[in-house]
Enzyme design. Sequence first.
Site, PDB file in Angstrom:
ATOM      1  N   LEU A 133       0.648  -1.193  -0.111  1.00  0.00           N
ATOM      2  CA  LEU A 133       0.013  -0.170   0.073  1.00  0.00           C
ATOM      3  C   LEU A 133       0.984   1.339   0.042  1.00  0.00           C
ATOM      4  CD1 LEU A 133      -3.080  -0.610   2.392  1.00  0.00           C
ATOM      5  CD2 LEU A 133      -2.915  -0.305   0.059  1.00  0.00           C
ATOM      6  N   HIS A 134       1.498   1.459  -1.200  1.00  0.00           N
ATOM      7  CA  HIS A 134       2.373   2.641  -1.328  1.00  0.00           C
ATOM      8  C   HIS A 134       1.302   4.022  -1.453  1.00  0.00           C
ATOM      9  CE1 HIS A 134       2.259   2.507  -5.744  1.00  0.00           C
ATOM     10  NE2 HIS A 134       2.109   1.323  -5.468  1.00  0.00           N
ATOM     11  N   ALA A 135       2.030   4.930  -1.891  1.00  0.00           N
ATOM     12  CA  ALA A 135       1.103   6.290  -1.808  1.00  0.00           C
ATOM     13  C   ALA A 135       0.084   6.177  -2.973  1.00  0.00           C
ATOM     14  CB  ALA A 135       2.071   7.403  -2.483  1.00  0.00           C
TER      15      ALA A 135
END
Length: 107
Positions: A35-37
Site C-alpha cells: 500500500l504505497h502512495a
Amino acid sequence: MSNDTYDAAESAQDDVAATGDGYALRVRVLNEQGLHARPAARLAQEAQKFSCDISLALGEERVDAKSILDILTLAAGHGSELELRAAGPDARDALAHLGSLIRNRFR
C-alpha cells in the site's frame, strides 16, 4: 480461520461479516509494492465516497481508512493481511466495494 479463507483474490461480497457494531472484512494486499502512495490515495478516495465510518487495521494498529496519511503509517507490504471495519448506513456496501478494489490491485 485460515489465511486462505481471507485471501483477497478469493474474497467476495459474502465475506463481509456482521460484527456487534457494524461489519468487518479481511483482505490480503496483492500489490507487489504494498500500500504505497498511489493505492493508499485510491483507497482513501474511494472510502470517502461512503457516509459510514471505515477503519483499516494491520495487526493491532487501526487507522482511519479515509485518510491517506493514516493508511501510509501502516506500511502494509505485499502479502499483508488487513482488516477493514465499517459502521453506519452503507457499511456493508463500503466494505464490499473496498474489498473488491484491493482484490483487483486497485485497477
